[in-house]
Design a protein around this motif. Structure first.
Motif, mmCIF file in Angstrom:
data_model
loop_
_atom_site.group_PDB
_atom_site.id
_atom_site.type_symbol
_atom_site.label_atom_id
_atom_site.label_comp_id
_atom_site.label_asym_id
_atom_site.label_seq_id
_atom_site.Cartn_x
_atom_site.Cartn_y
_atom_site.Cartn_z
ATOM 1 N N PRO A 107 6.796 3.944 17.371
ATOM 2 C CA PRO A 107 7.172 3.247 16.087
ATOM 3 C C PRO A 107 6.309 1.997 15.988
ATOM 4 O O PRO A 107 6.268 1.216 16.899
ATOM 5 C CB PRO A 107 8.622 3.156 16.267
ATOM 6 N N SER A 108 5.739 1.969 14.631
ATOM 7 C CA SER A 108 5.159 0.697 14.158
ATOM 8 C C SER A 108 5.660 -0.358 13.649
ATOM 9 O O SER A 108 5.552 -1.342 13.470
ATOM 10 C CB SER A 108 3.932 1.096 13.515
ATOM 11 N N GLY A 109 7.206 0.046 13.272
ATOM 12 C CA GLY A 109 8.171 -0.999 12.653
ATOM 13 C C GLY A 109 7.975 -0.899 11.141
ATOM 14 O O GLY A 109 8.793 -1.722 10.337
ATOM 15 N N GLY A 110 7.228 0.081 10.517
ATOM 16 C CA GLY A 110 7.055 0.020 9.351
ATOM 17 C C GLY A 110 7.537 1.236 8.558
ATOM 18 O O GLY A 110 7.665 2.413 9.329
ATOM 19 N N THR A 111 7.506 1.351 7.084
ATOM 20 C CA THR A 111 7.558 2.731 6.533
ATOM 21 C C THR A 111 6.649 2.733 5.121
ATOM 22 O O THR A 111 6.198 1.980 4.984
ATOM 23 C CB THR A 111 8.954 2.752 5.887
ATOM 24 N N THR A 112 6.523 4.081 4.684
ATOM 25 C CA THR A 112 5.902 4.364 3.687
ATOM 26 C C THR A 112 6.362 5.260 2.836
ATOM 27 O O THR A 112 7.297 6.114 3.214
ATOM 28 C CB THR A 112 4.261 4.844 3.988
ATOM 29 N N THR A 113 5.827 5.255 1.440
ATOM 30 C CA THR A 113 6.467 6.008 0.487
ATOM 31 C C THR A 113 5.161 6.869 -0.123
ATOM 32 O O THR A 113 5.202 7.427 -1.121
ATOM 33 C CB THR A 113 7.038 5.698 -0.770
ATOM 34 N N ARG A 114 3.949 7.002 0.761
ATOM 35 C CA ARG A 114 2.813 7.426 0.106
ATOM 36 C C ARG A 114 2.772 8.931 -0.002
ATOM 37 O O ARG A 114 2.081 9.142 -0.835
ATOM 38 C CB ARG A 114 1.806 7.054 1.059
ATOM 39 N N GLN A 115 3.797 9.572 0.680
ATOM 40 C CA GLN A 115 3.945 10.879 0.401
ATOM 41 C C GLN A 115 4.833 11.081 -0.686
ATOM 42 O O GLN A 115 5.239 12.541 -0.769
ATOM 43 C CB GLN A 115 4.349 11.706 1.843
ATOM 44 N N GLY A 116 5.469 10.441 -1.122
ATOM 45 C CA GLY A 116 6.771 10.709 -2.288
ATOM 46 C C GLY A 116 7.938 10.801 -1.670
ATOM 47 O O GLY A 116 7.927 10.811 -0.481
ATOM 48 N N GLY A 117 9.117 10.660 -2.484
ATOM 49 C CA GLY A 117 10.286 10.775 -1.598
ATOM 50 C C GLY A 117 10.798 9.613 -1.055
ATOM 51 O O GLY A 117 10.374 8.464 -1.409
ATOM 52 N N ARG A 118 11.581 9.763 -0.176
ATOM 53 C CA ARG A 118 12.279 8.617 0.559
ATOM 54 C C ARG A 118 11.248 7.830 1.545
ATOM 55 O O ARG A 118 10.384 8.597 2.091
ATOM 56 C CB ARG A 118 13.457 9.160 1.359
ATOM 57 N N PRO A 119 11.623 6.897 1.861
ATOM 58 C CA PRO A 119 10.694 6.093 2.792
ATOM 59 C C PRO A 119 10.509 6.924 4.262
ATOM 60 O O PRO A 119 11.567 7.142 4.683
ATOM 61 C CB PRO A 119 10.997 4.587 2.929
ATOM 62 N N ALA A 120 9.320 6.880 4.705
ATOM 63 C CA ALA A 120 9.095 7.716 6.032
ATOM 64 C C ALA A 120 8.652 6.728 6.919
ATOM 65 O O ALA A 120 7.978 5.912 6.773
ATOM 66 C CB ALA A 120 8.228 8.800 5.997
ATOM 67 N N GLN A 121 9.226 6.776 8.347
ATOM 68 C CA GLN A 121 8.768 5.902 9.477
ATOM 69 C C GLN A 121 7.366 6.110 9.701
ATOM 70 O O GLN A 121 6.797 7.328 9.850
ATOM 71 C CB GLN A 121 9.789 6.087 10.735
ATOM 72 N N LEU A 122 6.583 5.013 10.009
ATOM 73 C CA LEU A 122 5.417 5.147 10.508
ATOM 74 C C LEU A 122 5.151 4.767 12.006
ATOM 75 O O LEU A 122 6.046 3.961 12.574
ATOM 76 C CB LEU A 122 4.666 3.919 9.721
ATOM 77 N N PHE A 123 4.282 5.513 12.536
ATOM 78 C CA PHE A 123 3.955 5.553 14.038
ATOM 79 C C PHE A 123 2.555 5.126 14.226
ATOM 80 O O PHE A 123 1.687 5.274 13.314
ATOM 81 C CB PHE A 123 4.547 6.881 14.525
ATOM 82 N N ARG A 124 2.251 4.729 15.520
ATOM 83 C CA ARG A 124 0.881 4.730 15.850
ATOM 84 C C ARG A 124 0.635 5.573 17.323
ATOM 85 O O ARG A 124 1.930 5.920 17.699
ATOM 86 C CB ARG A 124 0.480 3.413 16.154
ATOM 87 N N ALA A 125 -0.567 5.917 17.618
ATOM 88 C CA ALA A 125 -0.674 6.773 18.852
ATOM 89 C C ALA A 125 -0.010 5.937 20.037
ATOM 90 O O ALA A 125 -0.487 4.575 20.280
ATOM 91 C CB ALA A 125 -2.153 7.078 19.144
ATOM 92 N N GLY A 126 0.501 6.359 20.859
ATOM 93 C CA GLY A 126 1.004 5.799 22.265
ATOM 94 C C GLY A 126 -0.042 5.954 23.239
ATOM 95 O O GLY A 126 -1.083 6.287 22.971
ATOM 96 N N GLY A 127 0.380 5.446 24.491
ATOM 97 C CA GLY A 127 -0.824 5.495 25.639
ATOM 98 C C GLY A 127 -0.906 6.652 26.369
ATOM 99 O O GLY A 127 -1.879 6.810 27.242
#
Length: 256
Positions: A223-243
């Protein structure tokens, strides 16, 4: 050491060809160029070129990638896929049919490059036009399974086989590695990652099962700690690639 006479062996050239894949508009696409010179003038082909006398194969592939896309190559041995202005680049296979190039004996060392959604490319070198084309359409074009009327010519040289091999490599590797994140921006949602798998595999996936699998696989996503609504609808959790570079358990491809 006994004397060695280079002239006793027939000369041949070495090229690098690139299978550059990205996901655009939820479809797996490959970069193709329309050849501006013979042989196969006017036909679509994979980007690539001759290896220079002073460079090794990896450097030649990275140079061609930069010239065709403006992307720098990412070291496939690094723990994380490339992000930003970079692309995952790895050697795919070698193709050496004596008749694959009508000019002379040419051995091609093909490379696979994966990158997030890329902008419209600009033609350069001996290519008079360049575009992103859906992989499905290119492979149908080679097999002749599309509409009979106005069926376009197949890819030049043996590039249809190289493309098919590159696509299968990508489809296989995202099963057991974190390589699918190379198609994503630095921060992405689970839904965006799912659409990458759907585009590469050519299947529809159940959103809930996919979310459970990817978030439950150790080291796959962080988890990156952020959210986004770029896909529309409710805010979705943002992730980044793990190790993790190897997924355990793997993301098995559905049988179709």
């Amino acid at each position: 050491m006994s004397p060695y006479d280079p002239s006793a062996f027939p000369p041949f050239a070495v090229t690098v060809d690139l299978v550059v894949l990205t996901v655009r508009r939820h479809a797996l696409c490959a970069l193709v160029v329309r050849r501006g010179e013979s042989p196969f003038q006017g036909r679509w082909a994979l980007p690539g070129g001759f290896v220079r006398a002073d460079e090794d194969l990896g450097a030649a592939a990275a140079r061609e990638l930069a010239e065709e896309t403006g992307l720098s190559a990412h070291d496939p041995a690094a723990p994380l896929p490339a992000h930003g202005n970079g692309a995952h680049l790895e050697q795919l296979a070698t193709y050496g049919d004596p008749k694959r190039d009508p000019r002379m004996r040419v051995v091609s060392v093909a490379h696979l490059a994966l990158a997030p959604d890329l902008p419209a490319p600009r033609a350069g070198g001996d290519a008079n036009s360049v575009r992103w084309a859906p992989v499905e359409a290119l492979l149908e074009q080679e097999s002749g399974s599309g509409p009979d009327e106005e069926q376009p010519a197949p890819l030049a040289f043996d590039h249809a086989q190289i493309l098919a091999d590159g696509v299968e490599r990508a489809r296989s590797k995202i099963e057991y590695s974190s390589l699918a994140t190379a198609f994503c921006p630095p921060e992405f949602t689970v839904g965006e990652l799912r659409r990458v798998y759907e585009a590469v595999w050519g299947v529809a996936l159940d959103p809930r099962n996919f979310h459970r699998k990817v978030t439950g696989t150790p080291g796959f996503l962080v988890p990156s700690g952020g959210t986004t609504t770029r896909q529309g609808g409710r805010p979705a959790q943002l992730f980044r690639a793990g190790g993790a570079t190897v997924l355990n358990p793997p993301m098995l491809r559905p049988e179709v």
